[in-house]
Design an enzyme around this catalytic site. Structure first.
Site, PDB file in Angstrom:
ATOM      1  N   ASN A 143      10.811   2.546   2.512  1.00 32.97           N
ATOM      2  CA  ASN A 143      10.082   1.611   3.370  1.00 32.97           C
ATOM      3  C   ASN A 143      10.603   0.190   3.255  1.00 32.97           C
ATOM      4  O   ASN A 143       9.888  -0.772   3.580  1.00 32.97           O
ATOM      5  CB  ASN A 143       8.577   1.643   3.049  1.00 32.97           C
ATOM      6  CG  ASN A 143       7.846   2.697   3.858  1.00 32.97           C
ATOM      7  OD1 ASN A 143       8.385   3.240   4.823  1.00 32.97           O
ATOM      8  ND2 ASN A 143       6.619   3.000   3.482  1.00 32.97           N
ATOM      9  N   GLY A 171       0.778  -1.225   0.000  1.00 27.03           N
ATOM     10  CA  GLY A 171       0.000   0.000   0.000  1.00 27.03           C
ATOM     11  C   GLY A 171       0.812   1.278   0.000  1.00 27.03           C
ATOM     12  O   GLY A 171       0.308   2.329  -0.402  1.00 27.03           O
ATOM     13  N   ASP A 172       2.059   1.230   0.456  1.00 28.48           N
ATOM     14  CA  ASP A 172       2.923   2.425   0.484  1.00 28.48           C
ATOM     15  C   ASP A 172       4.359   1.994   0.217  1.00 28.48           C
ATOM     16  O   ASP A 172       5.280   2.322   0.949  1.00 28.48           O
ATOM     17  CB  ASP A 172       2.801   3.123   1.846  1.00 28.48           C
ATOM     18  CG  ASP A 172       3.486   4.484   1.876  1.00 28.48           C
ATOM     19  OD1 ASP A 172       3.638   5.091   0.799  1.00 28.48           O
ATOM     20  OD2 ASP A 172       3.877   4.941   2.968  1.00 28.48           O
ATOM     21  N   PHE A 173       4.540   1.258  -0.878  1.00 29.22           N
ATOM     22  CA  PHE A 173       5.818   0.601  -1.133  1.00 29.22           C
ATOM     23  C   PHE A 173       6.754   1.510  -1.909  1.00 29.22           C
ATOM     24  O   PHE A 173       6.485   1.886  -3.056  1.00 29.22           O
ATOM     25  CB  PHE A 173       5.599  -0.701  -1.902  1.00 29.22           C
ATOM     26  CG  PHE A 173       6.830  -1.555  -1.972  1.00 29.22           C
ATOM     27  CD1 PHE A 173       7.156  -2.411  -0.929  1.00 29.22           C
ATOM     28  CD2 PHE A 173       7.687  -1.488  -3.058  1.00 29.22           C
ATOM     29  CE1 PHE A 173       8.304  -3.193  -0.968  1.00 29.22           C
ATOM     30  CE2 PHE A 173       8.840  -2.263  -3.114  1.00 29.22           C
ATOM     31  CZ  PHE A 173       9.143  -3.117  -2.058  1.00 29.22           C
TER      32      PHE A 173
END
Length: 308
Positions: A210, A204-206
């Site tokens: 991260n 979702g927030d790659f």
């Protein structure tokens, strides 16, 4: 019970600044309660703090700790939002495969005890080509089928909410120059969601920041904002990673398109779908950035969208 900490445990400046700007009164209230929350879980889970990770997350405080047996770990205390609420469930489902291992959690209060990674070393420390290669390897491990009774929001529902907010923001005077891109972006969700591929659990927030260096595996993902759906949604954020560097390169438009093609091929994602997801997510993020006063970042994201 852990002894009283002898190290500074103030929240990082970035956390205070970002939460106040992004979350308003809710963010300031959470920050006011943070010292008590931290002390409570240091004592409850018998943890000895070593230091606060700097600069830390945008909506979370990260403290390096030792467990009662001396094992290093990481205590994460984050503001619970619609995007972050299912982080513990996603980490539990992956169980260390491609992502940081969850050791303990109080999901309702946003408190997680995680395995210790090398927080200062992310994929951003590698040259771009090597970082992209490692990133695709991590994604292959993360994209697994969800459980039948999973709690995760679907990409379809999440995208519908993003599109609604994008329409609302586009009506504001400061968004007038972005409206042609917004109109094009808002045409895409119906097409993307009409015949989606087999759904998988998404990060979702790659992005490179991260994914941290680790001991169990070379690289592990952190900070998911999990969804279930089309892998192209996840990969779209990677397409625009290191955008400042990409924008400064000669022939940035061609470089962006080459990157998109290589990532689509490496992960067997339809290139046209990936282009559409990349465009939609860049426009949505660009207009959101404008809405919180980040004009430079917003304009760069919108310029990236125009390259595609």
């Amino acid at each position: 019970m852990a002894s009283a900490p002898q190290v500074p445990l103030e929240p990082p400046e970035r956390l205070v600044r970002v939460l106040s700007a992004w979350e308003g009164e809710a963010g300031r209230a959470w920050l006011a309660a943070l010292p008590g929350l931290l002390q409570e879980y240091l004592e409850r889970w018998e943890l000895t703090p070593e230091r606060v990770q700097q600069p830390g997350g945008n909506i979370s405080m990260v403290v390096l700790v030792r467990q009662a047996d001396g094992t290093p770990a990481t205590l994460k205390l984050g503001l619970v939002t619609a995007e972050t609420a299912q982080e513990p469930a996603a980490l539990a489902h992956w169980d260390g495969l491609g992502a940081v291992r969850l050791l303990r959690a109080d999901a309702e209060r946003g408190v997680l005890l995680l395995e210790r990674l090398h927080g200062e070393i992310s994929l951003r420390s590698l040259p771009d080509a090597k970082a992209m290669l490692e990133a695709t390897g991590v994604l292959r491990r993360l994209w697994v089928p969800p459980a039948a009774d999973h709690p995760f929001t679907s990409v379809a529902d999440h995208t519908a909410r993003l599109a609604d907010k994008l329409r609302q923001r586009a009506e504001q005077p400061w968004a007038v120059d972005a409206r042609p891109l917004v109109d094009e972006a808002l045409e895409l969700p119906d097409r993307l969601l009409a015949e989606p591929p087999e759904p998988v659990l998404l990060h979702g927030d790659f992005h490179h920041g991260n994914v941290l260096a680790a001991d169990r595996l070379p690289w592990l993902a952190i900070d998911p904002k999990p969804l279930v759906g089309d892998p192209g949604y996840d990969l779209a954020w990677l397409v625009r990673d290191r955008l400042d560097t990409l924008a400064a390169a000669p022939a940035a438009r061609s470089a962006a398109r080459r990157r998109l093609g290589k990532l689509a091929e490496a992960l067997e994602v339809d290139q046209d779908r990936l282009r559409d997801w990349s465009f939609f997510r860049a426009v949505e993020a660009g207009v959101w950035s404008l809405s919180v006063g980040d004009r430079e970042g917003g304009e760069l994201l919108l310029e990236f969208a125009s390259w595609l």
